[in-house]
Structure formats: C-alpha cells, structure tokens
Design a protein around this motif. Structure first.
Motif, PDB file in Angstrom:
ATOM      1  N   TYR A  29       0.824  -1.203   0.000  1.00  0.00           N
ATOM      2  CA  TYR A  29       0.000   0.000   0.000  1.00  0.00           C
ATOM      3  C   TYR A  29       0.866   1.264   0.000  1.00  0.00           C
ATOM      4  O   TYR A  29       0.633   2.193  -0.776  1.00  0.00           O
ATOM      5  N   ARG A  30       1.891   1.287   0.864  1.00  0.00           N
ATOM      6  CA  ARG A  30       2.800   2.450   0.926  1.00  0.00           C
ATOM      7  C   ARG A  30       3.557   2.625  -0.373  1.00  0.00           C
ATOM      8  O   ARG A  30       3.777   3.742  -0.839  1.00  0.00           O
ATOM      9  N   TYR A  31       3.981   1.513  -0.989  1.00  0.00           N
ATOM     10  CA  TYR A  31       4.691   1.556  -2.262  1.00  0.00           C
ATOM     11  C   TYR A  31       3.798   2.172  -3.347  1.00  0.00           C
ATOM     12  O   TYR A  31       4.243   3.035  -4.110  1.00  0.00           O
ATOM     13  N   GLU A  32       2.541   1.766  -3.406  1.00  0.00           N
ATOM     14  CA  GLU A  32       1.600   2.302  -4.390  1.00  0.00           C
ATOM     15  C   GLU A  32       1.383   3.799  -4.175  1.00  0.00           C
ATOM     16  O   GLU A  32       1.338   4.574  -5.138  1.00  0.00           O
ATOM     17  N   GLN A  33       1.286   4.217  -2.911  1.00  0.00           N
ATOM     18  CA  GLN A  33       1.099   5.635  -2.597  1.00  0.00           C
ATOM     19  C   GLN A  33       2.299   6.456  -3.071  1.00  0.00           C
ATOM     20  O   GLN A  33       2.139   7.526  -3.639  1.00  0.00           O
ATOM     21  N   SER A  34       3.512   5.959  -2.843  1.00  0.00           N
ATOM     22  CA  SER A  34       4.702   6.701  -3.265  1.00  0.00           C
ATOM     23  C   SER A  34       4.780   6.788  -4.791  1.00  0.00           C
ATOM     24  O   SER A  34       5.202   7.805  -5.338  1.00  0.00           O
ATOM     25  N   ARG A  35       4.355   5.736  -5.483  1.00  0.00           N
ATOM     26  CA  ARG A  35       4.339   5.769  -6.948  1.00  0.00           C
ATOM     27  C   ARG A  35       3.353   6.805  -7.467  1.00  0.00           C
ATOM     28  O   ARG A  35       3.641   7.531  -8.417  1.00  0.00           O
ATOM     29  N   LYS A  36       2.186   6.903  -6.825  1.00  0.00           N
ATOM     30  CA  LYS A  36       1.187   7.898  -7.228  1.00  0.00           C
ATOM     31  C   LYS A  36       1.724   9.312  -7.025  1.00  0.00           C
ATOM     32  O   LYS A  36       1.507  10.193  -7.856  1.00  0.00           O
ATOM     33  N   GLU A  37       2.434   9.537  -5.908  1.00  0.00           N
ATOM     34  CA  GLU A  37       3.007  10.852  -5.634  1.00  0.00           C
ATOM     35  C   GLU A  37       4.062  11.213  -6.670  1.00  0.00           C
ATOM     36  O   GLU A  37       4.141  12.354  -7.112  1.00  0.00           O
ATOM     37  N   LYS A  38       4.897  10.258  -7.065  1.00  0.00           N
ATOM     38  CA  LYS A  38       5.918  10.503  -8.080  1.00  0.00           C
ATOM     39  C   LYS A  38       5.281  10.868  -9.415  1.00  0.00           C
ATOM     40  O   LYS A  38       5.751  11.764 -10.113  1.00  0.00           O
ATOM     41  N   GLU A  39       4.217  10.169  -9.788  1.00  0.00           N
ATOM     42  CA  GLU A  39       3.513  10.458 -11.030  1.00  0.00           C
ATOM     43  C   GLU A  39       2.929  11.866 -11.011  1.00  0.00           C
ATOM     44  O   GLU A  39       2.995  12.585 -12.005  1.00  0.00           O
ATOM     45  N   ALA A  40       2.382  12.263  -9.875  1.00  0.00           N
ATOM     46  CA  ALA A  40       1.807  13.602  -9.755  1.00  0.00           C
ATOM     47  C   ALA A  40       2.893  14.665  -9.881  1.00  0.00           C
ATOM     48  O   ALA A  40       2.675  15.711 -10.489  1.00  0.00           O
ATOM     49  N   LYS A  41       4.084  14.394  -9.328  1.00  0.00           N
ATOM     50  CA  LYS A  41       5.198  15.337  -9.431  1.00  0.00           C
ATOM     51  C   LYS A  41       5.661  15.498 -10.868  1.00  0.00           C
ATOM     52  O   LYS A  41       6.016  16.587 -11.298  1.00  0.00           O
ATOM     53  N   LYS A  42       5.673  14.416 -11.631  1.00  0.00           N
ATOM     54  CA  LYS A  42       6.113  14.465 -13.022  1.00  0.00           C
ATOM     55  C   LYS A  42       5.204  15.353 -13.857  1.00  0.00           C
ATOM     56  O   LYS A  42       5.661  16.040 -14.760  1.00  0.00           O
ATOM     57  N   LYS A  43       3.926  15.346 -13.537  1.00  0.00           N
ATOM     58  CA  LYS A  43       2.963  16.094 -14.341  1.00  0.00           C
ATOM     59  C   LYS A  43       2.907  17.571 -13.992  1.00  0.00           C
ATOM     60  O   LYS A  43       2.292  18.352 -14.705  1.00  0.00           O
TER      61      LYS A  43
END
Length: 133
Positions: A29-43
């Motif tokens: 769950y934490r791994y998925e959350q960090s991936r979502k945050e990284k994607e948001a930063k890229k955009k």
C-alpha cells in the motif's frame, strides 16, 4: 481476519463515521502511494523566473538586444522579470522611466502578456511578463 490472512488492518479514512478500514498488505500500500506521488510530481509544470536588468538611459539597440533575450526565455516557457535599476540622480526621474518598461512589453506583446504591472521596489522598478497561452 487480518491475522488469519497474514495481512494488515489499515485505517483508510479515520475521520469518517464509522472509520473506514481495509485488510491489505501495508508495505504494498505504501509503495503504491509513493508511486502515485511521483507520477503527480512528473505532471507538474515548473518554470523559472528569469531577470533582465537595464538602466533608465538604455539605447534602442541595447533595448532590442534585451528584448531578443527575453523572447528566447519566454519561448522556453519561463517568465521574465524586467528590472530598471536607478542609481544616484536617476532616482529623481523614476516616473519618466516607466515608458521604457511599457515599450519593452509592447515590443513583446505578440508572444507575451504583462503578468504584474510595473512596481517600484526600493531603487528598482520591475515588471513581470509571461508567455501568452
């Protein structure tokens, strides 16, 4: 139930009435959350504020050179802060020098729009230009 499944009981929204919980693998769950945050930063769109400094007794050719530099900055997606620096006796003629900033903005009006009107900050008069959308 979570112990039997070998997973974790995680509060998803603790402020809700009643609190919402899920039985999931917390590490995943934490791994998925960090991936979502990284994607948001890229955009996210980032821009820089480039500054162009001039003096109030600038010549037209020098002004054109500065305009070309600003044009280059604006085409790369940056904002441009145009600053007039006043030194010594030039401080007495601030109101007559505003036209230089307006001429600068007028020369770039095909690709830029004035974001912040000329404002005096101590010994400087500055204007911010942004790219037209």
């Amino acid at each position: 139930m979570a112990d039997d499944a070998g997973l974790d009981l995680v509060k998803i929204s603790p402020k809700a009435k009643p609190p919402v919980c899920k039985i999931i693998d917390y590490g995943k769950y934490r791994y998925e959350q960090s991936r979502k945050e990284k994607e948001a930063k890229k955009k996210q769109k980032t821009f820089e504020l480039k500054e162009i400094r001039m003096s109030p007794n600038i010549d037209t050719n020098d002004l054109n050179t500065k305009m070309n530099a600003a044009r280059k900055f604006l085409s790369k997606g940056n904002k441009v802060k145009v600053t007039l620096r006043f030194r010594g006796r030039e401080m007495a003629h601030i109101s007559e020098s505003k036209h230089i900033l307006y001429d600068f903005a007028e020369g770039l009006e095909d690709i830029a729009v004035v974001e912040k009107e000329p404002k005096q900050e101590g010994r400087m008069l500055s204007l911010v230009l942004a790219e037209k959308k």
